[in-house]
Design a protein around this motif. Structure first.
Motif, mmCIF file in Angstrom:
data_model
loop_
_atom_site.group_PDB
_atom_site.id
_atom_site.type_symbol
_atom_site.label_atom_id
_atom_site.label_comp_id
_atom_site.label_asym_id
_atom_site.label_seq_id
_atom_site.Cartn_x
_atom_site.Cartn_y
_atom_site.Cartn_z
ATOM 1 N N ALA A 1 0.849 -1.116 -0.208
ATOM 2 C CA ALA A 1 -0.083 0.113 0.179
ATOM 3 C C ALA A 1 0.751 1.239 0.028
ATOM 4 O O ALA A 1 0.425 2.385 -0.641
ATOM 5 N N ASP A 2 2.073 1.270 0.622
ATOM 6 C CA ASP A 2 2.629 2.470 0.708
ATOM 7 C C ASP A 2 3.158 2.850 -0.622
ATOM 8 O O ASP A 2 3.406 4.041 -0.835
ATOM 9 N N ALA A 3 3.527 1.750 -1.474
ATOM 10 C CA ALA A 3 3.941 2.057 -2.943
ATOM 11 C C ALA A 3 2.760 2.615 -3.678
ATOM 12 O O ALA A 3 2.887 3.442 -4.763
ATOM 13 N N PHE A 4 1.469 1.815 -3.699
ATOM 14 C CA PHE A 4 0.629 1.915 -4.645
ATOM 15 C C PHE A 4 -0.246 3.247 -4.262
ATOM 16 O O PHE A 4 -0.964 3.576 -5.164
ATOM 17 N N GLN A 5 -0.271 3.522 -2.921
ATOM 18 C CA GLN A 5 -0.878 4.644 -2.548
ATOM 19 C C GLN A 5 -2.592 4.676 -2.717
ATOM 20 O O GLN A 5 -3.209 5.428 -3.583
ATOM 21 N N PRO A 6 -3.184 3.391 -2.451
ATOM 22 C CA PRO A 6 -4.482 3.297 -2.803
ATOM 23 C C PRO A 6 -5.647 3.937 -2.017
ATOM 24 O O PRO A 6 -5.287 4.143 -0.769
#
Length: 316
Positions: free
Chosen positions: A75-80
């Motif tokens: 989630a930290d990378a994809f920022q959903p």
């Protein structure tokens, strides 16, 4: 299945708008086609198997749906962002084969409900019942406790058969893990993490009322394959893929959001003249404008114009 018309059934009237050009197919048939293509190419397919660790691969395509495990893991990378909307719906099938896209507006004591119906084969149609959360509660629908994965909400489905008896007649209603749910609007700040790329609903969702979810995923796959052929490295291909697809997806999501919100607020339009209501439901996504609709179906727009002229004849 292919068809051109949208039928709006509202307060005892039926309005038909043509020239829209729809197509649909059975999801099971689509999966069979894709699986056979994989087998023809020598791809090893695993079913009911947890995905392995993501390390050690040149490319990982994460197409694990709106509830994507991989999206949550990184989630930290994809920022959903996942926005749960305010209407309940249940996805069913029927052996009543519709000849067009059907909107049936049900004015019930609990409030306004709507049916989205369309054919997807020679002998089956999709049949979705949707309503605002408040209407769902007043109607006495409740999510059964203890419903196991894969089980359908048979109590609600029996009630829906009774509620929609005038529409369904003697035709059957079919379930497939059918339960009440709220639509999640998924957006991601980034579509990739190192060698992992998101695709389809794992990355972005579009409300079913504009019928673009599977289409977006298929087009994602086509674009990703093309970028992998065109670019010299996986890194360059993933960058090109996101650059190419993001504007298209955002445009579709804007149209889907407008349609979604229109149906969430359908109770506000329940007292409209049937002509105005029919025109509004056809143009709700803002993609189909008055001028565009006049090109698709000049007779429909001419009828609307005559109604408008009559209705406003004494306005000064």
């Amino acid at each position: 299945a292919r068809w051109d018309d949208i039928d709006v059934h509202y307060r005892g009237t039926t309005f038909t708008s043509g020239g829209h050009g729809f197509a649909a197919m059975s999801r099971k048939r689509l999966l069979n086609i894709l699986q056979q293509r994989c087998l023809d190419l020598g791809v090893t397919i695993h079913f009911r198997t947890e995905a392995p660790d993501l390390q050690g691969y040149d490319l990982v395509v994460a197409a694990d749906g709106a509830n994507s495990t991989i999206r949550r893991r990184y989630a930290d990378a994809f920022q959903p962002t996942v926005e749960t909307r305010h209407s309940k719906y249940i996805w069913l099938g029927t052996d009543l084969v519709f000849d067009s896209f059907k909107f049936h507006i049900l004015d019930t004591p609990a409030g306004v409900m709507q049916i989205h119906g369309y054919p997807y084969s020679r002998d089956r149609s999709t049949f979705i019942l949707e309503m605002h959360d408040d209407v769902w509660e007043r109607a006495g629908f409740t999510a059964p406790e203890g419903l196991r994965p894969g089980e359908s909400d048979d109590v609600s489905i029996a009630r829906i058969r009774e509620l929609c008896a005038d529409i369904l007649g003697d035709h059957e209603v079919f379930a497939n893990n059918s339960k009440w749910t709220n639509f999640p609007t998924v957006r991601c700040g980034s579509w990739r993490h190192d060698n992992v790329i998101l695709l389809g609903d794992a990355c972005h969702t579009a409300h079913f009322s504009i019928g673009s979810g599977t289409k977006l995923a298929m087009e994602d796959a086509l674009a990703l394959a093309a970028c992998l052929h065109e670019q010299s490295t996986v890194d360059a291909a993933l960058t090109a893929y996101e650059t190419e697809r993001r504007p298209v997806v955002l445009s579709t999501q804007r149209a889907a959001q407008a349609s979604l919100e229109w149906f969430e607020n359908i109770g506000q339009y329940a007292d409209q003249d049937p002509h105005q209501f029919a025109f509004n439901i056809v143009t709700r996504s803002r993609r189909v404008t008055y001028d565009n609709l006049r090109l698709r179906d000049p007779k429909f727009v001419a009828d609307m114009d005559r109604w408008f002229a009559r209705d406003h004849a004494d306005v000064r």
